[in-house]
Design an enzyme around this catalytic site. Structure first.
Site, short mmCIF file in Angstrom:
data_model
loop_
_atom_site.label_atom_id
_atom_site.label_comp_id
_atom_site.label_asym_id
_atom_site.label_seq_id
_atom_site.Cartn_x
_atom_site.Cartn_y
_atom_site.Cartn_z
N ARG A 61 -26.27 -7.65 20.24
CA ARG A 61 -25.02 -7.71 19.47
C ARG A 61 -25.15 -8.55 18.21
O ARG A 61 -24.34 -8.41 17.28
CB ARG A 61 -23.87 -8.19 20.36
CG ARG A 61 -23.37 -7.12 21.33
CD ARG A 61 -22.30 -7.69 22.25
NE ARG A 61 -22.84 -8.78 23.04
CZ ARG A 61 -23.42 -8.64 24.23
NH1 ARG A 61 -23.51 -7.45 24.77
NH2 ARG A 61 -23.89 -9.69 24.87
N GLU A 98 -30.68 -20.01 33.87
CA GLU A 98 -30.18 -20.75 35.04
C GLU A 98 -31.22 -20.67 36.16
O GLU A 98 -31.55 -21.66 36.80
CB GLU A 98 -28.85 -20.14 35.47
CG GLU A 98 -28.05 -21.05 36.37
CD GLU A 98 -26.71 -20.46 36.72
OE1 GLU A 98 -26.32 -19.44 36.10
OE2 GLU A 98 -26.07 -21.00 37.63
P1 5GP Z 1 -26.41 -18.57 25.56
O1 5GP Z 1 -27.89 -18.44 25.40
O2 5GP Z 1 -25.78 -19.35 24.40
O3 5GP Z 1 -25.99 -19.11 26.88
O4 5GP Z 1 -25.78 -17.11 25.54
C1 5GP Z 1 -25.61 -16.43 24.36
C2 5GP Z 1 -26.09 -15.03 24.48
O5 5GP Z 1 -25.46 -14.37 25.57
C3 5GP Z 1 -25.74 -14.25 23.23
O6 5GP Z 1 -26.85 -13.43 22.86
C4 5GP Z 1 -24.55 -13.40 23.60
O7 5GP Z 1 -24.66 -12.10 23.09
C5 5GP Z 1 -24.55 -13.38 25.12
N1 5GP Z 1 -23.24 -13.71 25.70
C6 5GP Z 1 -22.96 -14.73 26.56
N2 5GP Z 1 -21.67 -14.71 26.92
C7 5GP Z 1 -21.11 -13.67 26.27
C8 5GP Z 1 -19.78 -13.13 26.22
O8 5GP Z 1 -18.82 -13.59 26.86
N3 5GP Z 1 -19.57 -12.06 25.40
C9 5GP Z 1 -20.58 -11.53 24.67
N4 5GP Z 1 -20.29 -10.48 23.86
N5 5GP Z 1 -21.84 -11.99 24.72
C10 5GP Z 1 -22.11 -13.05 25.49
#
Ligand code: 5GP
Length: 173
Positions: A61, A98
């Protein structure tokens, strides 16, 4: 378009992709030309007076608004992808999940030494993906000028993982 109106184009999907997670679905934001346009302008705003050579967007995305943002900033766009998707010489960065580890890759020649780079993804959650992307860009020789997200999940404090990087988000939850 005001922030509340923009937020109405992000839908909460309970128990996706796993039970207990409320997923922020940006599909309605992409589907509306007005909302998409307003969000892109707000994403670009903090960087309009800075030299941005490349926007680096994360699979999948991060490619969407990342390339719209690159267009507005008159910057190149570079893909960061999951393993085994990109051809040629690559830089790889592992990061903790995790449970277990994951990895991301970028083409080694994508960013010339010293080029200024803006990181973009749709959502900043724990910050693991963005922090790994920052390490990848440094390995490739890029100079990071900031990180921009459509959505920041403030309660997860992901920006702490991006210590020292100017971090912006259009929508906060
Ligand atoms: P992080 O590595 O910061 O924990 O997770 C971020 C990544 O997970 C991003 O690439 C994002 O696209 C995806 N992601 C995590 N939670 C969501 C969410 O609630 N909605 C969307 N669209 N993507 C999420």
């Amino acid at each position: 378009m005001d922030i509340e109106n923009l937020k109405s184009h992000v839908h909460d999907i309970p128990d996706f992709p796993k039970e207990g997670i409320v997923f922020k679905d940006i599909a309605p934001l992409l589907a509306s030309a007005k909302a998409r346009n307003a969000a892109t302008k707000l994403l670009a705003k903090p960087f309009m007076n800075q030299q941005v050579d490349y926007v680096v967007g994360m699979e999948a995305r991060g490619f969407l608004f990342g390339s719209l943002l690159a267009d507005v900033l008159d910057a190149g766009f570079v893909m960061v992808r999951k393993p085994n998707k990109l051809p040629g010489s690559l830089v790889t960065q592992e990061y903790q999940l995790e449970y277990g580890t994951d990895a991301i890759e970028m083409q080694l020649s994508a960013i010339p030494d010293g080029a200024t780079v803006l990181i973009h993804d749709d959502v900043l959650a724990t910050g693991g993906t963005a922090a790994a992307t920052a390490r990848l860009i440094k390995k490739a020789g890029g100079s990071i000028i900031g990180a921009s997200f459509l959505i920041e999940l403030d309660f997860l404090n992901g920006r702490a993982a991006l210590d020292g990087i100017d971090t912006y988000a259009v929508l906060h939850y």
